[in-house]
Design a protein around this motif. Sequence first.
Motif, PDB file in Angstrom:
ATOM      1  N   MET A  89       0.922  -1.132  -0.022  1.00 58.63           N
ATOM      2  CA  MET A  89      -0.171  -0.002   0.084  1.00 58.63           C
ATOM      3  C   MET A  89       0.811   0.951   0.064  1.00 58.63           C
ATOM      4  O   MET A  89       0.496   2.325  -0.468  1.00 58.63           O
ATOM      5  CB  MET A  89      -1.032   0.000   1.081  1.00 58.63           C
ATOM      6  N   PHE A  90       2.051   1.120   0.184  1.00 59.86           N
ATOM      7  CA  PHE A  90       3.074   2.400   0.395  1.00 59.86           C
ATOM      8  C   PHE A  90       3.982   2.395  -1.051  1.00 59.86           C
ATOM      9  O   PHE A  90       4.060   3.478  -1.379  1.00 59.86           O
ATOM     10  CB  PHE A  90       4.069   2.329   1.360  1.00 59.86           C
ATOM     11  N   SER A  91       3.873   1.316  -1.745  1.00 59.31           N
ATOM     12  CA  SER A  91       4.678   1.187  -3.067  1.00 59.31           C
ATOM     13  C   SER A  91       4.230   0.125  -3.696  1.00 59.31           C
ATOM     14  O   SER A  91       4.286  -0.972  -3.504  1.00 59.31           O
ATOM     15  CB  SER A  91       6.174   1.136  -2.588  1.00 59.31           C
ATOM     16  N   SER A  92       3.447   0.678  -4.872  1.00 60.77           N
ATOM     17  CA  SER A  92       3.145  -0.311  -5.966  1.00 60.77           C
ATOM     18  C   SER A  92       3.258   0.046  -7.228  1.00 60.77           C
ATOM     19  O   SER A  92       3.832   1.078  -7.736  1.00 60.77           O
ATOM     20  CB  SER A  92       1.629  -0.523  -5.808  1.00 60.77           C
ATOM     21  N   GLY A  93       3.429  -1.092  -8.134  1.00 56.88           N
ATOM     22  CA  GLY A  93       3.781  -0.568  -9.609  1.00 56.88           C
ATOM     23  C   GLY A  93       3.576  -1.752 -10.645  1.00 56.88           C
ATOM     24  O   GLY A  93       3.358  -2.858 -10.136  1.00 56.88           O
ATOM     25  N   SER A  94       3.918  -1.398 -11.709  1.00 52.87           N
ATOM     26  CA  SER A  94       3.960  -2.410 -12.820  1.00 52.87           C
ATOM     27  C   SER A  94       4.900  -2.112 -14.019  1.00 52.87           C
ATOM     28  O   SER A  94       5.540  -1.156 -14.018  1.00 52.87           O
ATOM     29  CB  SER A  94       2.317  -2.452 -13.493  1.00 52.87           C
ATOM     30  N   HIS A  95       5.145  -3.233 -14.669  1.00 51.19           N
ATOM     31  CA  HIS A  95       6.237  -2.767 -15.868  1.00 51.19           C
ATOM     32  C   HIS A  95       5.311  -3.827 -16.962  1.00 51.19           C
ATOM     33  O   HIS A  95       4.742  -4.950 -16.890  1.00 51.19           O
ATOM     34  CB  HIS A  95       7.350  -3.515 -15.401  1.00 51.19           C
ATOM     35  N   GLY A  96       5.699  -3.514 -18.266  1.00 46.87           N
ATOM     36  CA  GLY A  96       5.397  -4.434 -19.420  1.00 46.87           C
ATOM     37  C   GLY A  96       5.917  -3.554 -20.646  1.00 46.87           C
ATOM     38  O   GLY A  96       7.078  -2.844 -20.679  1.00 46.87           O
ATOM     39  N   SER A  97       5.145  -3.588 -21.620  1.00 46.11           N
ATOM     40  CA  SER A  97       5.320  -3.086 -22.816  1.00 46.11           C
ATOM     41  C   SER A  97       4.256  -2.492 -23.457  1.00 46.11           C
ATOM     42  O   SER A  97       3.163  -2.761 -23.438  1.00 46.11           O
ATOM     43  CB  SER A  97       6.127  -3.975 -23.899  1.00 46.11           C
ATOM     44  N   GLU A  98       4.610  -1.576 -24.518  1.00 53.58           N
ATOM     45  CA  GLU A  98       3.448  -1.103 -25.294  1.00 53.58           C
ATOM     46  C   GLU A  98       3.725  -1.024 -26.602  1.00 53.58           C
ATOM     47  O   GLU A  98       5.018  -0.528 -27.061  1.00 53.58           O
ATOM     48  CB  GLU A  98       3.137   0.366 -24.663  1.00 53.58           C
ATOM     49  N   LYS A  99       2.912  -1.313 -27.679  1.00 54.69           N
ATOM     50  CA  LYS A  99       3.181  -1.248 -29.031  1.00 54.69           C
ATOM     51  C   LYS A  99       2.337  -0.180 -29.709  1.00 54.69           C
ATOM     52  O   LYS A  99       1.236  -0.011 -29.049  1.00 54.69           O
ATOM     53  CB  LYS A  99       2.873  -2.488 -29.811  1.00 54.69           C
ATOM     54  N   GLN A 100       2.717   0.744 -30.632  1.00 52.08           N
ATOM     55  CA  GLN A 100       2.015   1.523 -31.262  1.00 52.08           C
ATOM     56  C   GLN A 100       2.191   1.513 -32.860  1.00 52.08           C
ATOM     57  O   GLN A 100       3.289   1.726 -33.153  1.00 52.08           O
ATOM     58  CB  GLN A 100       2.248   2.900 -30.710  1.00 52.08           C
ATOM     59  N   ASN A 117       7.909  -0.256 -30.028  1.00 56.86           N
ATOM     60  CA  ASN A 117       7.520  -1.121 -28.976  1.00 56.86           C
ATOM     61  C   ASN A 117       8.531  -0.487 -27.889  1.00 56.86           C
ATOM     62  O   ASN A 117       9.601  -0.597 -28.149  1.00 56.86           O
ATOM     63  CB  ASN A 117       7.948  -2.445 -29.486  1.00 56.86           C
ATOM     64  N   SER A 118       7.749  -0.075 -26.835  1.00 55.85           N
ATOM     65  CA  SER A 118       8.507   0.496 -25.843  1.00 55.85           C
ATOM     66  C   SER A 118       8.405  -0.077 -24.419  1.00 55.85           C
ATOM     67  O   SER A 118       7.078  -0.696 -24.295  1.00 55.85           O
ATOM     68  CB  SER A 118       8.036   1.955 -25.620  1.00 55.85           C
ATOM     69  N   ALA A 119       9.466  -0.330 -23.692  1.00 54.73           N
ATOM     70  CA  ALA A 119       8.960  -0.659 -22.151  1.00 54.73           C
ATOM     71  C   ALA A 119       8.473   0.428 -21.183  1.00 54.73           C
ATOM     72  O   ALA A 119       8.602   1.617 -21.582  1.00 54.73           O
ATOM     73  CB  ALA A 119      10.362  -1.118 -21.486  1.00 54.73           C
ATOM     74  N   VAL A 120       7.379   0.055 -20.726  1.00 56.12           N
ATOM     75  CA  VAL A 120       6.457   1.047 -19.848  1.00 56.12           C
ATOM     76  C   VAL A 120       6.561   0.455 -18.204  1.00 56.12           C
ATOM     77  O   VAL A 120       6.753  -0.904 -18.023  1.00 56.12           O
ATOM     78  CB  VAL A 120       5.241   1.192 -20.181  1.00 56.12           C
ATOM     79  N   THR A 121       6.695   1.459 -17.387  1.00 57.28           N
ATOM     80  CA  THR A 121       6.620   1.253 -16.006  1.00 57.28           C
ATOM     81  C   THR A 121       5.534   2.089 -15.392  1.00 57.28           C
ATOM     82  O   THR A 121       5.245   3.187 -15.844  1.00 57.28           O
ATOM     83  CB  THR A 121       8.087   1.204 -15.285  1.00 57.28           C
ATOM     84  N   SER A 122       4.957   1.831 -14.322  1.00 62.84           N
ATOM     85  CA  SER A 122       4.354   2.841 -13.277  1.00 62.84           C
ATOM     86  C   SER A 122       4.660   2.490 -12.135  1.00 62.84           C
ATOM     87  O   SER A 122       4.862   1.284 -11.519  1.00 62.84           O
ATOM     88  CB  SER A 122       2.599   2.633 -13.842  1.00 62.84           C
ATOM     89  N   HIS A 123       4.321   3.466 -11.279  1.00 65.56           N
ATOM     90  CA  HIS A 123       4.704   3.554  -9.898  1.00 65.56           C
ATOM     91  C   HIS A 123       3.737   4.384  -9.179  1.00 65.56           C
ATOM     92  O   HIS A 123       3.234   5.530  -9.669  1.00 65.56           O
ATOM     93  CB  HIS A 123       6.189   3.951  -9.698  1.00 65.56           C
ATOM     94  N   GLY A 124       3.127   3.698  -8.172  1.00 64.53           N
ATOM     95  CA  GLY A 124       2.083   4.537  -7.136  1.00 64.53           C
ATOM     96  C   GLY A 124       2.157   4.220  -5.775  1.00 64.53           C
ATOM     97  O   GLY A 124       2.886   3.380  -5.441  1.00 64.53           O
ATOM     98  N   GLY A 125       0.937   4.601  -5.164  1.00 65.71           N
ATOM     99  CA  GLY A 125       1.068   4.175  -3.886  1.00 65.71           C
ATOM    100  C   GLY A 125       1.062   5.362  -2.855  1.00 65.71           C
ATOM    101  O   GLY A 125       1.463   6.534  -3.135  1.00 65.71           O
ATOM    102  N   ILE A 126       0.972   4.973  -1.536  1.00 66.90           N
ATOM    103  CA  ILE A 126       0.984   6.264  -0.574  1.00 66.90           C
ATOM    104  C   ILE A 126       2.181   6.824  -0.685  1.00 66.90           C
ATOM    105  O   ILE A 126       2.523   8.036  -0.458  1.00 66.90           O
ATOM    106  CB  ILE A 126       0.753   5.800   0.600  1.00 66.90           C
ATOM    107  N   GLY A 127       3.470   6.128  -0.935  1.00 70.03           N
ATOM    108  CA  GLY A 127       4.675   6.708  -0.817  1.00 70.03           C
ATOM    109  C   GLY A 127       5.061   7.352  -2.101  1.00 70.03           C
ATOM    110  O   GLY A 127       6.283   7.778  -2.376  1.00 70.03           O
TER     111      GLY A 127
END
Length: 128
Positions: A89-100, A117-127
């Motif tokens: 709950m303080f630090s969450s995220g994901s990783h993957g890829s996106e094609k356009q 084709n690009s690598a993508v990441t996301s980060h969220g959470g309370i922190g």
Amino acid sequence: MKNVTLAGCLTALLALSACASSGNESIKNETGATIDQKIQDGVTTKDQVRAQFGDPMDTSFTDSGHEVWKYAFAKSKADGTNFIPYYGMFSSGSHGSEKQLSIIFNGNKVWHHSLSNSAVTSHGGIGG
């Protein structure tokens, strides 16, 4: 025994809920080479593109009046740390890829196309 059961449940949860995808699945397995076989600049028409990939996710026009169609597909997996009690709950995220896939038309025919084709990441959470 409780620790083994808890670990098994967390592993199963991670395996079942860790993947997501969005966008146009018609480009999911495409590569630059396969796109080049299906789309030829100056030859392929709008109707042929639409038959192959469906309706675009986004359309726009260039300054010179050329129509641009864009297709996108993204897949991601949740980071394993999301499933650590309290930490997630303080630090969450994901990783993957996106094609356009971007296609520029000159009238009714493809003028230029490209697949990225690009690598993508996301980060969220309370922190943050």
